[in-house]
Design a protein around this motif. Structure first.
Motif, PDB file in Angstrom:
ATOM      1  N   LYS A 123      38.194  18.670  30.885  1.00  0.00           N
ATOM      2  CA  LYS A 123      39.576  18.472  31.237  1.00  0.00           C
ATOM      3  C   LYS A 123      40.004  19.586  32.169  1.00  0.00           C
ATOM      4  N   GLU A 124      41.103  19.421  32.816  1.00  0.00           N
ATOM      5  CA  GLU A 124      41.557  20.377  33.825  1.00  0.00           C
ATOM      6  C   GLU A 124      42.247  21.542  33.144  1.00  0.00           C
ATOM      7  N   VAL A 125      41.908  22.745  33.641  1.00  0.00           N
ATOM      8  CA  VAL A 125      42.550  23.940  33.139  1.00  0.00           C
ATOM      9  C   VAL A 125      43.651  24.276  34.131  1.00  0.00           C
ATOM     10  N   ASN A 126      44.841  24.525  33.663  1.00  0.00           N
ATOM     11  CA  ASN A 126      45.965  24.839  34.531  1.00  0.00           C
ATOM     12  C   ASN A 126      45.922  26.326  34.864  1.00  0.00           C
ATOM     13  N   ALA A 127      45.704  26.647  36.155  1.00  0.00           N
ATOM     14  CA  ALA A 127      45.562  28.034  36.584  1.00  0.00           C
ATOM     15  C   ALA A 127      46.873  28.798  36.424  1.00  0.00           C
ATOM     16  N   GLY A 128      47.984  28.171  36.631  1.00  0.00           N
ATOM     17  CA  GLY A 128      49.271  28.829  36.487  1.00  0.00           C
ATOM     18  C   GLY A 128      49.529  29.251  35.062  1.00  0.00           C
ATOM     19  N   VAL A 129      49.143  28.431  34.113  1.00  0.00           N
ATOM     20  CA  VAL A 129      49.367  28.713  32.714  1.00  0.00           C
ATOM     21  C   VAL A 129      48.433  29.815  32.242  1.00  0.00           C
ATOM     22  N   HIS A 130      47.254  29.793  32.728  1.00  0.00           N
ATOM     23  CA  HIS A 130      46.247  30.734  32.259  1.00  0.00           C
ATOM     24  C   HIS A 130      46.028  31.890  33.248  1.00  0.00           C
ATOM     25  N   ALA A 131      47.039  32.250  34.000  1.00  0.00           N
ATOM     26  CA  ALA A 131      46.922  33.316  35.020  1.00  0.00           C
ATOM     27  C   ALA A 131      46.574  34.646  34.390  1.00  0.00           C
ATOM     28  N   ASP A 132      47.159  34.936  33.238  1.00  0.00           N
ATOM     29  CA  ASP A 132      46.855  36.193  32.563  1.00  0.00           C
ATOM     30  C   ASP A 132      45.394  36.233  32.148  1.00  0.00           C
ATOM     31  N   LEU A 133      44.919  35.129  31.619  1.00  0.00           N
ATOM     32  CA  LEU A 133      43.527  35.045  31.235  1.00  0.00           C
ATOM     33  C   LEU A 133      42.594  35.204  32.431  1.00  0.00           C
ATOM     34  N   LEU A 134      42.950  34.616  33.550  1.00  0.00           N
ATOM     35  CA  LEU A 134      42.150  34.702  34.777  1.00  0.00           C
ATOM     36  C   LEU A 134      42.186  36.131  35.324  1.00  0.00           C
ATOM     37  N   GLN A 135      43.324  36.793  35.237  1.00  0.00           N
ATOM     38  CA  GLN A 135      43.440  38.189  35.734  1.00  0.00           C
ATOM     39  C   GLN A 135      42.540  39.108  34.913  1.00  0.00           C
ATOM     40  N   ARG A 136      42.516  38.949  33.593  1.00  0.00           N
ATOM     41  CA  ARG A 136      41.633  39.772  32.773  1.00  0.00           C
ATOM     42  C   ARG A 136      40.178  39.475  33.091  1.00  0.00           C
ATOM     43  N   LEU A 137      39.868  38.238  33.370  1.00  0.00           N
ATOM     44  CA  LEU A 137      38.503  37.856  33.731  1.00  0.00           C
ATOM     45  C   LEU A 137      38.093  38.529  35.052  1.00  0.00           C
ATOM     46  N   LYS A 138      39.002  38.584  36.008  1.00  0.00           N
ATOM     47  CA  LYS A 138      38.721  39.225  37.313  1.00  0.00           C
ATOM     48  C   LYS A 138      38.430  40.699  37.126  1.00  0.00           C
TER      49      LYS A 138
END
Length: 156
Positions: A138-153
């Protein structure tokens, strides 16, 4: 005429000739000789004076030549020192400029490295999102999970 009378008349004529010569002929000749002697003495004195002046002038010329040679040597030495100083200054400026260029190149390389890392992080994050999306199907919403993506970066 007798020899005594002739001798006596000749002595009187000789005396008259001597008196005449002493009175009228000898003074102009003596005066001319004295004037000539004075002119010769004046000429000799002038020659001696000119000779002394020539010697003095030669000494002055020698002194001027020595002084001018000394000044010329000093100026040449100053010019050589100045040339060396200019060369050293130019070398110093060139070294500083080279150091600046090398520092700028290092900074540019560091910036490019940081940009490349950032781009790689973003690509890895995008790949991770796509991988997670495919795993979850299913599609992951990047806007919703921005904090999670920032920690991953930051972790990458």
């Amino acid at each position: 005429m007798s020899i005594n009378a002739t001798l006596f008349v000749q002595a009187i004529v000789f005396l008259l000739l001597v008196l005449f010569t002493m009175k009228f002929v000898w003074p102009p000749i003596a005066k001319a000789l004295d004037e000539r002697a004075q002119k010769i003495a004046a000429g000799l004195a002038a020659a001696e004076k000119a000779k002394a002046e020539l010697a003095s002038a030669n000494q002055r010329v020698e002194q001027e030549l020595v002084q001018s040679r000394t000044e010329t040597a000093g100026r040449l030495a100053d010019a050589e020192r100045r040339a060396q100083q200019i060369i050293e200054e130019a070398k110093g400026r060139a070294t500083e400029e080279a150091n600046k260029i090398v520092a700028a190149a290092h900074a540019e390389a560091e910036q490019q490295s940081v940009r490349a890392r950032e781009a790689l992080r973003e690509q890895v994050a995008a790949l991770a999102v796509k991988g997670a999306e495919q795993i979850l199907r299913k599609e992951v919403n990047a806007g919703v999970h921005a904090d999670l993506l920032q920690r991953l970066k930051t972790e990458l």
